[in-house]
Design a protein around this motif. Structure first.
Motif, short mmCIF file in Angstrom:
data_model
loop_
_atom_site.label_atom_id
_atom_site.label_comp_id
_atom_site.label_asym_id
_atom_site.label_seq_id
_atom_site.Cartn_x
_atom_site.Cartn_y
_atom_site.Cartn_z
N MET A 96 -8.63 10.18 -6.28
CA MET A 96 -8.14 10.97 -5.29
C MET A 96 -7.18 10.16 -4.74
SD MET A 96 -9.32 12.98 -2.14
CE MET A 96 -9.84 11.53 -1.33
N HIS A 97 -5.77 10.75 -4.53
CA HIS A 97 -4.71 9.86 -3.63
C HIS A 97 -4.56 10.75 -2.21
CE1 HIS A 97 -3.95 8.14 -7.30
NE2 HIS A 97 -3.01 8.65 -7.72
N THR A 98 -3.99 10.16 -1.34
CA THR A 98 -3.76 10.63 0.04
C THR A 98 -2.44 9.94 0.61
OG1 THR A 98 -4.64 11.21 2.17
CG2 THR A 98 -4.71 8.80 1.43
N ILE A 99 -1.65 10.84 1.21
CA ILE A 99 -0.58 10.44 1.70
C ILE A 99 -0.67 10.10 3.41
CG2 ILE A 99 1.97 11.37 2.52
CD1 ILE A 99 1.65 13.02 0.24
N LEU A 100 -0.22 8.80 3.64
CA LEU A 100 -0.19 8.38 5.17
C LEU A 100 1.12 9.01 5.85
CD1 LEU A 100 -0.62 4.67 4.35
CD2 LEU A 100 -2.44 6.17 4.78
N THR A 101 0.66 10.09 6.67
CA THR A 101 1.68 11.01 7.13
C THR A 101 2.60 10.20 8.04
OG1 THR A 101 0.07 11.77 8.66
CG2 THR A 101 0.53 13.10 6.54
N ASP A 102 2.21 9.23 8.79
CA ASP A 102 2.78 8.63 9.75
C ASP A 102 3.98 7.90 8.95
OD1 ASP A 102 1.20 9.49 11.76
OD2 ASP A 102 0.12 7.54 12.05
#
Length: 263
Positions: free
Chosen positions: A114-120
């Motif tokens: 799974m990937h995730t985006i560092l919203t900051d």
């Protein structure tokens, strides 16, 4: 009067460093800045909106132009709504294509995980969306308070730093890359020239190309090569038992075809 290089730097300093390519320069803000000095209109920065178009007109002493319209509503600061990308993580297949596409390395994850985006860190550039094969990335409005001018400048400098570091890493991988390049082909030489003039930016060095770069073969050619090799081995085995003029001629012809396909 500014020299061409310092003028490009002054223009680049006003651009938001989203590296989104919506201006038509798919490899980032700096190429657009250079093109502006060569006469291109300075109103094409979509995320910068009217404030950036007006600031560039003032810098260049040009008439003010209407900024390219965004699909997002205008914020209180006159710029289009700030947006972020988010991954629906339960649908992500871990293909890593979005990671390669992100110009500021705001996406983390590993192959088949799974990937995730560092919203900051996400600039809302939207470049991760087209390569996603399962369409599991959404754009959402950024609900954080709008940055003041000092915060905006610091943010732009951080994004510029991250993009230059991204370019240098991709350049090092370029000579032995096996997979497809997801982002646009980057004019690394241009970024290298400007990184050398600014001690605060990561140094970018253009990797030398190997003397021989193997050409990637399509699936049809690969299958044809496999068939030729099988036929050649079969003939060689038969000829090792009993010589045959017709088979010898056929072997020579197949060998020539194989060499031609291999280049």
């Amino acid at each position: 009067m500014n020299s061409p290089i310092s003028l490009v730097q002054s223009i680049d300093a006003l651009l938001p460093q989203t590296q989104c390519g919506l201006c038509g320069h798919r490899d980032g803000c700096l190429p657009y800045a250079q093109s502006i000095t060569e006469g291109e209109n300075a109103n094409k920065c979509v995320p910068g909106g009217q404030p950036v178009a007006d600031a560039l007109a003032a810098l260049l002493n040009r008439p003010k132009l209407q900024a390219e319209e965004s699909v997002w509503p205008v914020q209180a600061d006159g710029r289009p709504q700030r947006i972020k990308a988010v991954i629906r993580e339960d649908e992500c297949i871990g293909c890593t294509k979005c990671i390669s596409a992100c110009p500021v390395d705001a996406i983390i994850g590993s192959g088949k995980l799974m990937h995730t985006i560092l919203t900051d860190l996400c600039t809302g550039c939207e470049l991760c969306i087209p390569p996603c094969p399962v369409d599991c990335i959404d754009l959402v409005e950024d609900d954080q308070p709008l940055p003041n001018e000092a915060q905006r400048i610091a943010e732009q400098e951080d994004l510029r730093q991250r993009y230059y570091a991204h370019i240098q890493r991709e350049e090092k991988r370029r000579t032995d890359r096996k997979g497809p390049v997801v982002r646009a082909e980057i004019d690394t030489a241009l970024f290298a020239r400007f990184s050398a003039l600014n001690e605060q930016l990561p140094v970018i060095e253009v990797a030398s190309k190997p003397e021989h770069v193997p050409v990637a073969l399509d699936s049809k050619t690969t299958i044809e090569l496999a068939k030729l090799r099988t036929q050649i081995k079969k003939l060689e085995k038969q000829l090792s038992v009993r010589e045959d003029v017709r088979k010898r001629t056929q072997l020579e012809e197949l060998t020539q075809q194989l060499q031609a396909l291999q280049g």
